[in-house]
Structure formats: structure tokens, C-alpha cells
Motif scaffolding. Structure first.
Motif, short mmCIF file in Angstrom:
data_model
loop_
_atom_site.label_atom_id
_atom_site.label_comp_id
_atom_site.label_asym_id
_atom_site.label_seq_id
_atom_site.Cartn_x
_atom_site.Cartn_y
_atom_site.Cartn_z
N LEU A 152 3.98 54.64 33.32
CA LEU A 152 4.09 53.34 33.97
C LEU A 152 2.81 52.53 33.82
O LEU A 152 2.86 51.31 33.61
CB LEU A 152 4.46 53.50 35.44
CG LEU A 152 5.84 54.08 35.75
CD1 LEU A 152 6.05 54.21 37.25
CD2 LEU A 152 6.94 53.23 35.14
N SER A 188 17.49 45.14 36.28
CA SER A 188 16.09 45.50 36.57
C SER A 188 15.11 45.13 35.47
O SER A 188 13.90 45.34 35.63
CB SER A 188 16.00 47.01 36.82
OG SER A 188 16.42 47.73 35.66
N ASN A 193 13.01 47.77 33.33
CA ASN A 193 12.73 48.14 34.73
C ASN A 193 11.46 47.47 35.24
O ASN A 193 10.62 48.10 35.88
CB ASN A 193 12.61 49.66 34.87
CG ASN A 193 13.83 50.38 34.35
OD1 ASN A 193 14.96 50.07 34.72
ND2 ASN A 193 13.62 51.35 33.47
N THR A 194 11.33 46.17 34.93
CA THR A 194 10.13 45.41 35.26
C THR A 194 10.50 44.10 35.94
O THR A 194 11.47 43.46 35.56
CB THR A 194 9.31 45.11 34.00
OG1 THR A 194 9.00 46.34 33.34
CG2 THR A 194 8.03 44.37 34.32
N THR A 230 5.84 44.68 38.98
CA THR A 230 6.29 45.98 39.47
C THR A 230 7.15 46.64 38.40
O THR A 230 8.05 46.00 37.84
CB THR A 230 7.11 45.85 40.76
OG1 THR A 230 6.29 45.26 41.78
CG2 THR A 230 7.59 47.21 41.25
N THR A 236 9.34 50.30 37.53
CA THR A 236 9.89 51.56 38.03
C THR A 236 10.30 52.44 36.85
O THR A 236 10.42 51.96 35.72
CB THR A 236 11.11 51.32 38.93
OG1 THR A 236 12.21 50.84 38.13
CG2 THR A 236 10.80 50.30 40.01
N SER A 237 10.52 53.70 37.15
CA SER A 237 10.95 54.64 36.10
C SER A 237 12.42 54.48 35.76
O SER A 237 12.90 55.07 34.79
CB SER A 237 10.68 56.08 36.54
OG SER A 237 11.35 56.35 37.76
N ARG A 270 15.99 58.30 44.80
CA ARG A 270 14.61 58.35 45.26
C ARG A 270 14.12 59.78 45.48
O ARG A 270 12.91 60.02 45.52
CB ARG A 270 14.45 57.54 46.55
CG ARG A 270 14.68 56.04 46.34
CD ARG A 270 14.32 55.27 47.58
NE ARG A 270 14.47 53.83 47.37
CZ ARG A 270 14.14 52.91 48.28
NH1 ARG A 270 13.65 53.30 49.44
NH2 ARG A 270 14.32 51.63 48.02
N SER A 317 9.72 56.95 40.23
CA SER A 317 8.35 56.48 40.44
C SER A 317 8.31 54.96 40.34
O SER A 317 9.10 54.35 39.61
CB SER A 317 7.39 57.08 39.40
OG SER A 317 7.33 58.49 39.53
N THR A 318 7.39 54.37 41.07
CA THR A 318 7.19 52.92 41.05
C THR A 318 5.70 52.63 41.01
O THR A 318 4.91 53.29 41.69
CB THR A 318 7.81 52.26 42.30
OG1 THR A 318 9.21 52.53 42.35
CG2 THR A 318 7.60 50.76 42.27
N SER A 340 2.92 49.21 40.93
CA SER A 340 2.76 47.76 41.04
C SER A 340 1.31 47.37 40.78
O SER A 340 0.38 48.13 41.06
CB SER A 340 3.19 47.27 42.43
OG SER A 340 4.55 47.53 42.67
#
Length: 232
Positions: free
Chosen positions: A63, A137, A181-182, A202, A204-205, A210, A216-217, A219
Motif C-alpha cells: 500500500l 472503490s 481501491n483508491t 486512502t 485499501t487492499s 475486515r 488493510s487500509t 491513508s
């Protein structure tokens, strides 16, 4: 010692001798099995924990690399831009042409006015849009495509640079996924620094569960990038 006690002690000694000769007793086997299971369970728990930790570390590194790539792309295009416009609510993006517009409603958008001059022609401007989509996403880009590693400089046809990464303004604008995913947020143009864009990103995977080790995230907030001129 009475004869009864003597016989009981002799019998107990005989049975103990037989158990020792034949192996472990049932109680000892049960204790051994319980201890073995506890040790195996502890080893499995440690292995699972280390595996999850390794996955999390791998995801965070991936990420971070993705955020670095996206910010590099945005900073490059905004830095070469002449003006920018941001929209945070009920935005519209034209993914068609000026003559034949195809308006798309999006939750947020970033427009970059990119000036260029083709050999033998006057000054022109390419519009580059970054935006998200509802229930999607990904971060999208609509604008002139980039040249490839085999593209040669040909200003007459709009190919403004050699190799990959330069704008091919002679080609039709296309919609691409700038980063999966951004999402962009908190986009604003500072009133005192009108040529500076502040934004957050931000990534995310992409895992919706969750509880998954792969969820995972990451930012990055308060990022700033300048255009080449002041915005008025």
C-alpha cells in the motif's frame, strides 16, 4: 502388619511392576496426550500469529508503494498543469468530447488544465480528470493517454516526450483506472496559496472482510502539490 494388609501391598507392588514393565499407565498416557496437545496448540497459535503479522507487513509495504505511485502521478500532472478545479459533492465529469459530451455523475472530481503547444499550431489545452464513482472503490483518470516505452517524440502529432510517461495529446482521451481501491478526499485550494492543492488519499487492499488478514487500509493526509501558475 496384618495378613490382609500384607496381601494388598504385595498385590499393589506386583501390579506396579507389571505396568512399569509393560509401559505407561493410562493416567500417564492421558497426561502426556494433554500436554502434547497443549504444546501443539501453542505452536500453531504462534505460527498463525506470525503468518498474520507477515501478511499485514506485506500489505502495508504494498500500500505504501501504491500511494507513492499515485502521488507521483498526481504531482506530475498537477505540477505541469496551468489550473485546477476540485469538486467534492454531486460532481459531473465529461468522458466524451466537447462536441459530443457524455456526462457522468461522480461523488468527487479533480480537473487539471494542461497547456501544450503542438509544432506548427497554436497553444492548446488538454483537460485531465481524476474522479471516483459511486459504489466503486477505484480512482479513475480521463484524459490523453501516456506514451509508451517505444513511442518517439513527434510534436506534430502531439507526442510531447520520448518514452513512457509523456502525454499523447494527439490521441483521443480515454478512461483508465489510475489506481485500484483508491479514493481522494479533503481536496481544497488554499485561499492564500491559490496555486496549491491540498488533498488526502486512502488506499485499501480491496478485501471487504475486515477480519481477514489481508484487510488493510493506509491513508496519507494533508498532501500538497503546486501548479505552475497561480489560480485566480
Amino acid at each position: 502388619m496384618s495378613s490382609l494388609n500384607f496381601r494388598f501391598a504385595a498385590r499393589l507392588q506386583k501390579k506396579t511392576s507389571v505396568l512399569i514393565a509393560n509401559g505407561f499407565s493410562l493416567v500417564e498416557l492421558l497426561l502426556y496426550s494433554i500436554i502434547s496437545l497443549m504444546l501443539i496448540g501453542a505452536a500453531v497459535s504462534i505460527a498463525v500469529s506470525e503468518t498474520i503479522s507477515s501478511i499485514k507487513t506485506y500489505e502495508l509495504v504494498a500500500l505504501r508503494n501504491q500511494i507513492a505511485s499515485v502521488t507521483f502521478l498526481l504531482e506530475g500532472e498537477i505540477g505541469e498543469g496551468e489550473s485546477i478545479t476540485v469538486c467534492s459533492v454531486s460532481c459531473t465529469v465529461n468522458i466524451g468530447t466537447v462536441g459530443t459530451p457524455v456526462n457522468l455523475s461522480v461523488p468527487y472530481s479533480l480537473f487539471i488544465s494542461h497547456p501544450y503547444a503542438v509544432t506548427g499550431a497554436g497553444r492548446s489545452t488538454a483537460t485531465i480528470s481524476y474522479y471516483g464513482k459511486t459504489n466503486d472503490s477505484n480512482l479513475y483518470r480521463f484524459g490523453p493517454p501516456f506514451t509508451t516505452a517505444t513511442t518517439s517524440v513527434d510534436p506534430v502529432s502531439g507526442k510531447l516526450g520520448y518514452g513512457s510517461g509523456a502525454l499523447d495529446t494527439g490521441a483521443a482521451s480515454v478512461e483508465t483506472v489510475a489506481s485500484p481501491n483508491t479514493s481522494l478526499s479533503s481536496m481544497s485550494i488554499n485561499e492564500e496559496e491559490k496555486h496549491t492543492l491540498t488533498y488526502s488519499i486512502t488506499i485499501t487492499s480491496g478485501t471487504t472482510d475486515r477480519s481477514s488478514a489481508w484487510a488493510s487500509t493506509l491513508s496519507a493526509t494533508g498532501l500538497k502539490v503546486r501548479t505552475r501558475v497561480f489560480l485566480f
